[in-house]
Design a protein around this motif. Structure first.
Motif, PDB file in Angstrom:
ATOM      1  N   TYR A   5      35.197  41.697  51.625  1.00  0.00           N
ATOM      2  CA  TYR A   5      34.720  41.019  50.423  1.00  0.00           C
ATOM      3  C   TYR A   5      34.578  42.024  49.284  1.00  0.00           C
ATOM      4  N   TYR A   6      33.993  43.143  49.587  1.00  0.00           N
ATOM      5  CA  TYR A   6      33.758  44.163  48.564  1.00  0.00           C
ATOM      6  C   TYR A   6      35.069  44.627  47.950  1.00  0.00           C
ATOM      7  N   LYS A   7      36.044  44.883  48.795  1.00  0.00           N
ATOM      8  CA  LYS A   7      37.319  45.404  48.309  1.00  0.00           C
ATOM      9  C   LYS A   7      38.098  44.371  47.511  1.00  0.00           C
ATOM     10  N   SER A   8      38.074  43.143  47.945  1.00  0.00           N
ATOM     11  CA  SER A   8      38.913  42.147  47.292  1.00  0.00           C
ATOM     12  C   SER A   8      38.241  41.439  46.120  1.00  0.00           C
ATOM     13  N   HIS A   9      36.915  41.494  46.025  1.00  0.00           N
ATOM     14  CA  HIS A   9      36.227  40.797  44.939  1.00  0.00           C
ATOM     15  C   HIS A   9      35.435  41.729  44.024  1.00  0.00           C
ATOM     16  N   ALA A  10      34.673  42.605  44.598  1.00  0.00           N
ATOM     17  CA  ALA A  10      33.785  43.434  43.791  1.00  0.00           C
ATOM     18  C   ALA A  10      34.529  44.534  43.031  1.00  0.00           C
ATOM     19  N   VAL A  11      35.516  45.135  43.647  1.00  0.00           N
ATOM     20  CA  VAL A  11      36.230  46.226  42.984  1.00  0.00           C
ATOM     21  C   VAL A  11      36.965  45.743  41.731  1.00  0.00           C
ATOM     22  N   PRO A  12      37.746  44.659  41.805  1.00  0.00           N
ATOM     23  CA  PRO A  12      38.392  44.206  40.575  1.00  0.00           C
ATOM     24  C   PRO A  12      37.378  43.807  39.494  1.00  0.00           C
ATOM     25  N   SER A  16      37.187  45.605  35.871  1.00  0.00           N
ATOM     26  CA  SER A  16      37.331  44.875  34.611  1.00  0.00           C
ATOM     27  C   SER A  16      36.090  44.987  33.736  1.00  0.00           C
ATOM     28  N   GLU A  17      34.925  45.136  34.344  1.00  0.00           N
ATOM     29  CA  GLU A  17      33.697  45.275  33.561  1.00  0.00           C
ATOM     30  C   GLU A  17      33.539  46.674  32.976  1.00  0.00           C
ATOM     31  N   MET A  18      33.954  47.681  33.699  1.00  0.00           N
ATOM     32  CA  MET A  18      33.735  49.056  33.272  1.00  0.00           C
ATOM     33  C   MET A  18      34.871  49.605  32.402  1.00  0.00           C
ATOM     34  N   ALA A  19      36.024  48.997  32.484  1.00  0.00           N
ATOM     35  CA  ALA A  19      37.165  49.489  31.711  1.00  0.00           C
ATOM     36  C   ALA A  19      36.981  49.152  30.234  1.00  0.00           C
ATOM     37  N   PRO A  20      37.513  49.994  29.368  1.00  0.00           N
ATOM     38  CA  PRO A  20      37.504  49.646  27.944  1.00  0.00           C
ATOM     39  C   PRO A  20      38.244  48.321  27.738  1.00  0.00           C
ATOM     40  N   ALA A  21      37.839  47.574  26.769  1.00  0.00           N
ATOM     41  CA  ALA A  21      38.375  46.224  26.543  1.00  0.00           C
ATOM     42  C   ALA A  21      39.900  46.200  26.488  1.00  0.00           C
TER      43      ALA A  21
END
Length: 104
Positions: A5-12, A16-21
């Protein structure tokens, strides 16, 4: 299952939240592309390995069929010792013995 779950849902989501827009789409798509590429590579390797002597022994194919393939791969007729080793390793694996313990 938590790890999956962590790898397939939390990482993306994290990416997407931490990357610059301006890079969010690229990070998200890059992650998904990497997963798909890994799955494709694993499928290709599995497809190529399904006709090897080890796999044929595991599938219960006859000794003669496996021996003929092994002779073709090795280019020699004297493959009985190697075939015996493959059959013994398969029997050990099916018996549920710990392979790592046998190596050590």
């Amino acid at each position: 299952t938590i790890g999956l779950y962590y790898k397939s849902h939390a990482v993306p989501l994290y990416l997407s939240e931490m990357a610059p827009a301006r890079y969010r789409g690229a990070f998200s798509n890059g992650f998904q592309f990497s997963l798909c590429l890994g799955a494709l590579a694993a499928t290709v390797v599995n497809y190529g390995a399904e006709k090897t002597p080890n796999s044929l022994v595991q599938q219960g194919k006859g000794r003669g069929e496996v021996k003929a393939l092994l002779q073709k791969i090795r280019g020699v007729d004297a493959v009985d010792e190697e075939l015996d080793d493959i059959v013994a390793a398969n029997a050990t694996g099916q018996a549920g013995d710990n392979g790592l313990r046998l190596i050590l």
